[in-house]
Design an enzyme around this catalytic site. Structure first.
Site, PDB file in Angstrom:
ATOM      1  N   ARG A 139      23.596 -10.881   7.937  1.00  0.00           N
ATOM      2  CA  ARG A 139      24.120 -11.039   6.572  1.00  0.00           C
ATOM      3  C   ARG A 139      25.622 -10.766   6.539  1.00  0.00           C
ATOM      4  O   ARG A 139      26.379 -11.439   5.844  1.00  0.00           O
ATOM      5  CB  ARG A 139      23.371 -10.104   5.608  1.00  0.00           C
ATOM      6  N   ARG A 190      29.149 -17.740  -2.856  1.00  0.00           N
ATOM      7  CA  ARG A 190      29.218 -17.231  -1.492  1.00  0.00           C
ATOM      8  C   ARG A 190      29.820 -18.241  -0.528  1.00  0.00           C
ATOM      9  O   ARG A 190      29.938 -17.952   0.657  1.00  0.00           O
ATOM     10  CB  ARG A 190      27.803 -16.917  -0.999  1.00  0.00           C
ATOM     11  N   LYS A 232      27.341  -4.308  -5.326  1.00  0.00           N
ATOM     12  CA  LYS A 232      27.400  -5.341  -6.372  1.00  0.00           C
ATOM     13  C   LYS A 232      26.275  -5.146  -7.395  1.00  0.00           C
ATOM     14  O   LYS A 232      26.516  -5.123  -8.601  1.00  0.00           O
ATOM     15  CB  LYS A 232      27.278  -6.749  -5.750  1.00  0.00           C
ATOM     16  N   ARG A 257      18.165   2.085   1.282  1.00  0.00           N
ATOM     17  CA  ARG A 257      17.933   1.622  -0.094  1.00  0.00           C
ATOM     18  C   ARG A 257      16.440   1.414  -0.400  1.00  0.00           C
ATOM     19  O   ARG A 257      15.683   0.940   0.430  1.00  0.00           O
ATOM     20  CB  ARG A 257      18.659   0.280  -0.285  1.00  0.00           C
ATOM     21  N   ARG A 285      13.335  -4.036   0.572  1.00  0.00           N
ATOM     22  CA  ARG A 285      13.494  -5.473   0.813  1.00  0.00           C
ATOM     23  C   ARG A 285      13.200  -5.813   2.271  1.00  0.00           C
ATOM     24  O   ARG A 285      13.605  -5.076   3.166  1.00  0.00           O
ATOM     25  CB  ARG A 285      14.928  -5.899   0.461  1.00  0.00           C
TER      26      ARG A 285
END
Ligand code: AP5
Ligand code: MG
Length: 219
Positions: A173, A89, A15, A128, A162
């Protein structure tokens, strides 16, 4: 007319990657509730203090907080069009978005679902990292820097990860996504708004598919 689109998909679906491209290529405005919350945490605001532990567990922050954050930023996207990244969400957030858009005489044009399988998502998230200075997103395997340890965009040598990008939090998540976010898809599908795109494809191919959807909207 400016388009308003939602990028919907599980953690790591791409996203943020695709929203950043749309912002750069089409001058649309990326509205990422995750980024807004991380800014609030970094700044130590009351919202940040409430959100920090929830985010570290991989659970959802309250509907009221994230809907207010979107409401504060929506006018900045009025002329250019908005890319909702990570919002809505839940069903309540979807309703809040309808109200916020309706109050401004605007409407949703597309809900773009990025479909990716779960094992791939864990790989994407655990690899990431982002530039600490300009925020450009990278991946150890799928999008490394051209020169190791140097940001392609601003040449900074500092990067960050993160705190919620570890395998255990990613599983929470994902469970939150399946339980609370996926159920809003049928509502949008019934309105004919959903376009499902293969998020497993290469980043450029995903971008081209999204561009094709936006280009066919003659408004
Ligand atoms: P948020 O920041 O929204 O995180 P997320 O939904 O878990 O999604 P990610 O940002 O992890 O993934 P992405 O889809 O943006 O993927 P990316 O492009 O980076 O939310 C974080 C937390 O904030 C939540 O857990 C919650 O606590 C809170 N929150 C936020 N919004 C909320 C809301 N509305 N309500 C309540 N709480 C909220 O890509 C991932 C990696 O893969 C990158 O390294 C990238 O380079 C790579 N990649 C991308 N595309 C491809 C591709 N096609 N091929 C190969 N690699 C790729
Ligand atoms: Mg993101």
């Amino acid at each position: 007319m400016a388009l308003n689109i939602i990028l919907l998909g599980p953690p790591g679906a791409g996203k943020g990657t695709q929203a950043a491209r749309l912002q750069a290529m089409r001058r649309m405005v990326q509205l990422s509730t995750g980024d807004m919350l991380r800014e609030a945490v970094a700044a130590g605001t009351p919202v940040g203090l409430q959100a920090k532990a929830i985010m570290e567990r991989g659970e959802l922050v309250s509907d009221a907080i994230v809907s207010a954050l979107i409401g504060e930023r929506l006018d900045a996207a009025a002329d250019k069009g908005a890319i909702f990244d990570g919002f809505p969400r839940t069903g309540h957030q979807a309703e809040a978005l309808e109200i916020l858009l309706g109050q401004r005489g605007r409407q949703l044009d597309h809900v773009i679902e990025l479909v990716v399988d779960e094992d791939e998502l864990v790989k994407r998230i655990t690899g990431r990292f982002t530039c600490a200075k300009c925020g450009t997103g990278y991946h150890e395997t799928f999008r490394p820097t051209k020169v190791p340890g140097v940001c392609d965009v601003c040449a900074s040598t500092e990067f960050k990860r993160r705190p919620d990008d570890n395998e255990q939090t990613v599983r929470t998540r994902m469970a939150e996504y399946r339980a609370k976010t996926e159920p809003i898809l049928p509502i949008y599908r019934a309105r004919g708004l959903v376009r499902s795109i293969d998020g497993m494809a290469a980043m450029d191919d995903v971008a081209a598919e999204i561009a094709a959807v936006l280009d066919e909207t003659a408004r």
